[in-house]
Design a protein around this motif. Structure first.
Motif, short mmCIF file in Angstrom:
data_model
loop_
_atom_site.label_atom_id
_atom_site.label_comp_id
_atom_site.label_asym_id
_atom_site.label_seq_id
_atom_site.Cartn_x
_atom_site.Cartn_y
_atom_site.Cartn_z
N VAL A 225 0.83 -1.22 0.00
CA VAL A 225 0.00 0.00 0.00
C VAL A 225 0.86 1.27 0.00
N PRO A 226 1.87 1.38 0.88
CA PRO A 226 2.72 2.58 0.81
C PRO A 226 3.48 2.68 -0.51
N ARG A 227 3.91 1.53 -1.05
CA ARG A 227 4.63 1.57 -2.33
C ARG A 227 3.69 2.01 -3.45
N ALA A 228 2.45 1.55 -3.41
CA ALA A 228 1.48 1.98 -4.41
C ALA A 228 1.26 3.49 -4.32
N ASN A 229 1.28 4.02 -3.13
CA ASN A 229 1.15 5.47 -2.96
C ASN A 229 2.34 6.19 -3.58
N ALA A 230 3.55 5.65 -3.38
CA ALA A 230 4.75 6.26 -3.95
C ALA A 230 4.73 6.20 -5.47
N ILE A 231 4.26 5.08 -6.02
CA ILE A 231 4.17 4.95 -7.48
C ILE A 231 3.14 5.93 -8.03
N TYR A 232 2.01 6.06 -7.36
CA TYR A 232 0.98 7.01 -7.79
C TYR A 232 1.55 8.43 -7.84
N ASN A 233 2.24 8.82 -6.77
CA ASN A 233 2.80 10.17 -6.72
C ASN A 233 3.86 10.36 -7.79
N LYS A 234 4.63 9.32 -8.10
CA LYS A 234 5.64 9.42 -9.15
C LYS A 234 4.98 9.63 -10.51
N TYR A 235 3.91 8.88 -10.75
CA TYR A 235 3.19 9.03 -12.02
C TYR A 235 2.58 10.43 -12.15
N VAL A 236 2.03 10.93 -11.06
CA VAL A 236 1.46 12.29 -11.09
C VAL A 236 2.56 13.30 -11.38
#
Length: 255
Positions: A225-236
């Motif tokens: 879950v935290p990694r998915a958040n980091a990936i989301y922020n990177k994509y944004v």
């Protein structure tokens, strides 16, 4: 190991998972798209994945063989499902990898430690301190929760495998650019592969009704879950909020 000691072990594992969950919102684990030289020496990604994931496959096999459970149902089915996942993750998934990415030895080592502990944890929950309902044999699998759990496990595995396929085919040979995946469940979340794995292990926990399996679900969430958040922020940051659109991070329509 006594049952009391095993239960303490589960509580300790749960507590460590909470620490990992919080820490990963502040420190991005340095593998994949977040790998940096700060994480120290590295090995080829394919080798790293095999060395990191294979221990749990081996440990689970050895402990099953020594448990005396043999081919008794439903434990043997649970063992096969667990091993099916790690057969793919340990030996098939690395062979399908493209590119020349590397994995920090530190990340690999932490993965090895967790997988060894998880192998002991799952074997304990299934073979040495099993749910009393397992005495029903094949009749256990006819219970509604077992049917639902098995379907969730298979659905999650399918989502995970398809999502990995999408990621592998984002680039043409020689291309090193990053792309925003948009096929399959990537239309709804930016980490569909993680969503699939979360569903898969939640299904396994529902199917087995094992406290150890639920601790593994918690560990899966704490890591992904935290990694998915980091990936989301990177994509944004890389493609812009408009390109990411209304996608969530890991759970469609929720988070």
């Amino acid at each position: 190991m006594s049952q009391e000691t095993f239960e303490i072990f589960l509580w300790v594992m749960s507590g460590v998972a909470l620490i990992v969950f919080i820490a990963l919102y502040f420190v991005r684990a340095g593998y994949g798209i977040f790998r940096t030289a700060q994480w120290g020496p590295s090995v080829p990604n394919k080798l790293g994945w095999v060395l990191m994931e294979a221990p749990v496959f081996v440990v689970m096999f050895v402990l099953w063989a020594r448990s005396g459970v043999g081919f008794d149902m439903p434990q043997y089915l649970f063992f096969l499902l667990f091993q099916l996942h790690y057969l793919q993750r340990s030996f098939v998934f690395p062979l399908l990898m493209k590119g020349r990415s590397r994995m920090p030895v530190s990340i690999m080592a932490m993965g090895i430690v967790f997988n060894l502990l998880n192998g002991v944890m799952q074997a304990g929950g299934l073979f040495w301190f099993p749910n009393a309902g397992y005495s029903l044999g094949l009749g256990y699998l006819a219970q509604p929760h077992a049917v639902i759990g098995l379907l969730l496990f298979l659905a999650g595995m399918g989502i995970n495998l398809h999502s990995d396929h999408v990621i592998r085919h984002l680039r043409q040979p020689g291309d090193t650019r990053h792309y925003l995946p948009a096929r399959g469940l990537y239309r709804y979340v930016t980490s569909a592969n993680y969503f699939g794995e979360l569903v898969e292990w939640a299904g396994f926990a529902v199917l087995t009704a094992s406290p150890a399996a639920w601790v593994f679900v918690w560990w899966t969430a704490a890591n992904l879950v935290p990694r998915a958040n980091a990936i989301y922020n990177k994509y944004v940051g890389e493609f812009g909020q408009e390109a990411v659109g209304r996608r969530k991070r890991i759970i469609p329509f929720v988070y």
